[in-house]
Motif scaffolding. Structure first.
Motif, PDB file in Angstrom:
ATOM      1  N   LYS A 159       0.822  -1.203   0.000  1.00  0.00           N
ATOM      2  CA  LYS A 159       0.000   0.000   0.000  1.00  0.00           C
ATOM      3  C   LYS A 159       0.860   1.259   0.000  1.00  0.00           C
ATOM      4  CE  LYS A 159      -4.019  -2.116   0.306  1.00  0.00           C
ATOM      5  NZ  LYS A 159      -4.998  -2.088  -0.810  1.00  0.00           N
ATOM      6  N   THR A 160       0.188   2.384  -0.199  1.00  0.00           N
ATOM      7  CA  THR A 160       0.861   3.667  -0.198  1.00  0.00           C
ATOM      8  C   THR A 160       1.557   3.923   1.134  1.00  0.00           C
ATOM      9  OG1 THR A 160       0.542   6.062  -0.394  1.00  0.00           O
ATOM     10  CG2 THR A 160      -1.275   4.795   0.525  1.00  0.00           C
ATOM     11  N   ALA A 161       2.653   4.665   1.092  1.00  0.00           N
ATOM     12  CA  ALA A 161       3.433   4.931   2.303  1.00  0.00           C
ATOM     13  C   ALA A 161       2.737   5.894   3.252  1.00  0.00           C
ATOM     14  CB  ALA A 161       4.806   5.490   1.922  1.00  0.00           C
ATOM     15  N   GLN A 162       1.724   6.632   2.762  1.00  0.00           N
ATOM     16  CA  GLN A 162       1.027   7.594   3.612  1.00  0.00           C
ATOM     17  C   GLN A 162      -0.494   7.394   3.490  1.00  0.00           C
ATOM     18  OE1 GLN A 162       2.723  11.632   4.044  1.00  0.00           O
ATOM     19  NE2 GLN A 162       4.066  11.128   2.330  1.00  0.00           N
ATOM     20  N   PRO A 163      -1.005   6.288   4.040  1.00  0.00           N
ATOM     21  CA  PRO A 163      -2.448   6.050   3.958  1.00  0.00           C
ATOM     22  C   PRO A 163      -3.222   7.061   4.793  1.00  0.00           C
ATOM     23  CG  PRO A 163      -1.406   4.451   5.421  1.00  0.00           C
ATOM     24  CD  PRO A 163      -0.296   5.222   4.764  1.00  0.00           C
ATOM     25  N   ASN A 164      -4.462   7.317   4.391  1.00  0.00           N
ATOM     26  CA  ASN A 164      -5.309   8.199   5.192  1.00  0.00           C
ATOM     27  C   ASN A 164      -6.126   7.370   6.177  1.00  0.00           C
ATOM     28  OD1 ASN A 164      -7.716   7.255   3.854  1.00  0.00           O
ATOM     29  ND2 ASN A 164      -7.225   8.609   2.142  1.00  0.00           N
ATOM     30  N   GLN A 165      -6.897   8.049   7.027  1.00  0.00           N
ATOM     31  CA  GLN A 165      -7.632   7.362   8.082  1.00  0.00           C
ATOM     32  C   GLN A 165      -8.585   6.317   7.518  1.00  0.00           C
ATOM     33  OE1 GLN A 165      -7.200   8.093  11.651  1.00  0.00           O
ATOM     34  NE2 GLN A 165      -7.986   6.016  11.474  1.00  0.00           N
ATOM     35  N   GLY A 166      -9.268   6.667   6.435  1.00  0.00           N
ATOM     36  CA  GLY A 166     -10.212   5.726   5.855  1.00  0.00           C
ATOM     37  C   GLY A 166      -9.554   4.479   5.288  1.00  0.00           C
ATOM     38  N   ASP A 167      -8.291   4.602   4.869  1.00  0.00           N
ATOM     39  CA  ASP A 167      -7.584   3.447   4.317  1.00  0.00           C
ATOM     40  C   ASP A 167      -7.420   2.344   5.357  1.00  0.00           C
ATOM     41  OD1 ASP A 167      -7.257   4.522   1.770  1.00  0.00           O
ATOM     42  OD2 ASP A 167      -5.387   5.525   2.313  1.00  0.00           O
ATOM     43  N   PHE A 168      -7.183   2.720   6.610  1.00  0.00           N
ATOM     44  CA  PHE A 168      -6.977   1.710   7.650  1.00  0.00           C
ATOM     45  C   PHE A 168      -8.236   0.875   7.860  1.00  0.00           C
ATOM     46  CE2 PHE A 168      -3.621   4.775   8.734  1.00  0.00           C
ATOM     47  CZ  PHE A 168      -2.538   3.919   8.837  1.00  0.00           C
ATOM     48  N   GLN A 169      -9.391   1.492   7.709  1.00  0.00           N
ATOM     49  CA  GLN A 169     -10.651   0.749   7.783  1.00  0.00           C
ATOM     50  C   GLN A 169     -10.720  -0.283   6.657  1.00  0.00           C
ATOM     51  OE1 GLN A 169     -11.955   1.554  10.760  1.00  0.00           O
ATOM     52  NE2 GLN A 169     -13.772   2.738  10.261  1.00  0.00           N
ATOM     53  N   LYS A 170     -10.319   0.141   5.466  1.00  0.00           N
ATOM     54  CA  LYS A 170     -10.342  -0.752   4.310  1.00  0.00           C
ATOM     55  C   LYS A 170      -9.344  -1.894   4.488  1.00  0.00           C
ATOM     56  CE  LYS A 170     -11.569   3.051   1.186  1.00  0.00           C
ATOM     57  NZ  LYS A 170     -11.093   3.904   0.071  1.00  0.00           N
ATOM     58  N   PHE A 171      -8.157  -1.575   5.015  1.00  0.00           N
ATOM     59  CA  PHE A 171      -7.140  -2.613   5.231  1.00  0.00           C
ATOM     60  C   PHE A 171      -7.687  -3.699   6.159  1.00  0.00           C
ATOM     61  CE2 PHE A 171      -3.601   0.846   4.880  1.00  0.00           C
ATOM     62  CZ  PHE A 171      -3.876   0.986   3.531  1.00  0.00           C
ATOM     63  N   ASN A 172      -8.331  -3.269   7.227  1.00  0.00           N
ATOM     64  CA  ASN A 172      -8.867  -4.212   8.209  1.00  0.00           C
ATOM     65  C   ASN A 172      -9.861  -5.174   7.563  1.00  0.00           C
ATOM     66  OD1 ASN A 172      -9.743  -5.185  10.942  1.00  0.00           O
ATOM     67  ND2 ASN A 172     -11.616  -4.120  10.385  1.00  0.00           N
ATOM     68  N   LYS A 173     -10.824  -4.623   6.845  1.00  0.00           N
ATOM     69  CA  LYS A 173     -11.846  -5.467   6.223  1.00  0.00           C
ATOM     70  C   LYS A 173     -11.233  -6.380   5.174  1.00  0.00           C
ATOM     71  CE  LYS A 173     -16.389  -5.288   4.023  1.00  0.00           C
ATOM     72  NZ  LYS A 173     -17.496  -4.414   3.572  1.00  0.00           N
ATOM     73  N   GLN A 174     -10.283  -5.851   4.409  1.00  0.00           N
ATOM     74  CA  GLN A 174      -9.661  -6.643   3.352  1.00  0.00           C
ATOM     75  C   GLN A 174      -8.942  -7.863   3.923  1.00  0.00           C
ATOM     76  OE1 GLN A 174      -6.855  -4.377   1.047  1.00  0.00           O
ATOM     77  NE2 GLN A 174      -6.600  -5.953  -0.486  1.00  0.00           N
ATOM     78  N   MET A 175      -8.157  -7.665   4.980  1.00  0.00           N
ATOM     79  CA  MET A 175      -7.421  -8.794   5.544  1.00  0.00           C
ATOM     80  C   MET A 175      -8.346  -9.813   6.200  1.00  0.00           C
ATOM     81  SD  MET A 175      -3.846  -7.206   7.008  1.00  0.00           S
ATOM     82  CE  MET A 175      -4.626  -5.923   7.985  1.00  0.00           C
ATOM     83  N   LEU A 176      -9.376  -9.351   6.877  1.00  0.00           N
ATOM     84  CA  LEU A 176     -10.327 -10.281   7.478  1.00  0.00           C
ATOM     85  C   LEU A 176     -11.071 -11.078   6.407  1.00  0.00           C
ATOM     86  CD1 LEU A 176     -11.759  -8.114  10.405  1.00  0.00           C
ATOM     87  CD2 LEU A 176     -10.068  -9.967  10.536  1.00  0.00           C
ATOM     88  N   GLN A 177     -11.333 -10.441   5.269  1.00  0.00           N
ATOM     89  CA  GLN A 177     -11.931 -11.175   4.149  1.00  0.00           C
ATOM     90  C   GLN A 177     -10.983 -12.260   3.653  1.00  0.00           C
ATOM     91  OE1 GLN A 177     -12.732  -7.775   1.621  1.00  0.00           O
ATOM     92  NE2 GLN A 177     -14.940  -7.964   1.915  1.00  0.00           N
ATOM     93  N   TRP A 178      -9.685 -11.951   3.567  1.00  0.00           N
ATOM     94  CA  TRP A 178      -8.715 -12.966   3.136  1.00  0.00           C
ATOM     95  C   TRP A 178      -8.784 -14.188   4.046  1.00  0.00           C
ATOM     96  CZ3 TRP A 178      -3.761  -9.435   2.774  1.00  0.00           C
ATOM     97  CH2 TRP A 178      -3.878  -8.591   1.661  1.00  0.00           C
ATOM     98  N   TYR A 179      -8.762 -13.934   5.354  1.00  0.00           N
ATOM     99  CA  TYR A 179      -8.822 -15.055   6.302  1.00  0.00           C
ATOM    100  C   TYR A 179     -10.098 -15.868   6.092  1.00  0.00           C
ATOM    101  CZ  TYR A 179      -4.961 -13.055   9.096  1.00  0.00           C
ATOM    102  OH  TYR A 179      -3.743 -12.581   9.535  1.00  0.00           O
ATOM    103  N   ALA A 180     -11.225 -15.173   5.959  1.00  0.00           N
ATOM    104  CA  ALA A 180     -12.500 -15.876   5.812  1.00  0.00           C
ATOM    105  C   ALA A 180     -12.542 -16.682   4.519  1.00  0.00           C
ATOM    106  CB  ALA A 180     -13.656 -14.873   5.861  1.00  0.00           C
ATOM    107  N   TYR A 181     -12.107 -16.086   3.411  1.00  0.00           N
ATOM    108  CA  TYR A 181     -12.131 -16.777   2.128  1.00  0.00           C
ATOM    109  C   TYR A 181     -11.262 -18.039   2.172  1.00  0.00           C
ATOM    110  CZ  TYR A 181     -13.955 -12.336   0.207  1.00  0.00           C
ATOM    111  OH  TYR A 181     -14.686 -11.217  -0.051  1.00  0.00           O
TER     112      TYR A 181
END
Length: 268
Positions: A159-181
């Motif tokens: 990911k980008t070296a300077q994510p914004n606050q909303g990006d961290f929300q997206k990162f969380n959901k994305q990784m949890l989806q990986w685990y679930a899938y």
């Protein structure tokens, strides 16, 4: 990192940059073009190049280093079962919500999330599993880098070296989806997923500079994110890998590699 590998990576960087600039033009008009035509063009081009390096340079280099270090590169996508198991979907929604909202001001650890998702996946009827059709994940939710070594699967997205606050929300959901899938298909899979930040743009610690965002983010900082050498040294198995990569950028600068693209940056 030996001289052959350094030269190989340096050549890959040159190819990546040349490919991006091939027939590249800034087509969209901005009012600032009338005041700062060159500067506006440069900003647009460099911004696009920074984004493209994620897939054209950082990602393939990380795989090269990991492969040399004995990792297996898993090329197949992590597919999504359809229909998605309802119990697992409910648990996925639950852990995403709990991580984002922190009930009782408690941050939910990644281990807790994985255990919850695994337990939900194990409750799925084997007869139902046999009827699943596996499809590609939704656009933007796939895994960039999927490694395997010593019985553990490692999942990364650069990911980008300077994510914004909303990006961290997206990162969380994305990784949890990986685990679930992944657990939907193999409940015994041993998994570690992380967001990889390829370099630290700050003079101080990246974590220190991002601490306000990280504090309010849903991420488990001890588990979910690696910055610069935390990621590169893991891939290569050696220390200070990023410094060696950075040296190749410096070499290209000293060789005036940028002069190849003067006509693109400074159009009449």
């Amino acid at each position: 990192m030996n001289d052959y590998l350094k030269e190989r990576i340096k050549e890959n960087l040159k190819i990546s940059i040349r490919k991006f600039f091939n027939n590249k033009k800034v087509k969209n008009y901005q009012v600032l073009d009338d005041i700062f035509p060159n500067e506006r063009r440069i900003r647009s081009l460099i911004g696009g190049l920074e984004t493209s390096l994620g897939t054209t340079f950082w990602e393939p280099i990380s795989k090269t280093l990991a492969e040399i270090n004995g990792f297996q590169i898993i090329k197949e996508k992590i597919l999504v079962p359809t229909p998605f198991p309802q119990a697992l979907q409910n648990e996925l929604d639950k852990v995403v919500y709990e991580r984002e909202n922190k009930p009782n001001n408690r941050r939910v650890s990644t281990k807790e999330c994985i255990d919850s998702l695994r337990n939900a996946a194990e409750k799925t009827n084997p007869e139902d599993i046999a009827t699943y059709i596996y499809v590609s994940p939704p656009s933007g939710t796939g895994v960039d880098i999927h490694l395997f070594k010593d019985g553990i699967e490692y999942l990364f997205d650069i990911k980008t070296a300077q994510p914004n606050q909303g990006d961290f929300q997206k990162f969380n959901k994305q990784m949890l989806q990986w685990y679930a899938y992944r657990l939907a298909k193999n409940t015994n899979a041993k998994l570690e997923a992380r967001i990889a930040i390829p370099f630290n743009p700050f003079q101080k610690s990246w974590y220190e500079m991002q601490k306000t965002k990280l504090f309010s983010s849903p991420l488990d900082i001890a588990q979910d994110i690696w910055v610069e050498n935390e990621f590169w040294d893991f891939c290569s198995g050696t220390e200070n890998t990023f410094e060696q990569l950075k040296a190749l950028f410096i070499e290209l600068g000293e060789e005036n590699f940028a002069a190849e693209f003067n006509d693109i940056f400074y159009q009449n």
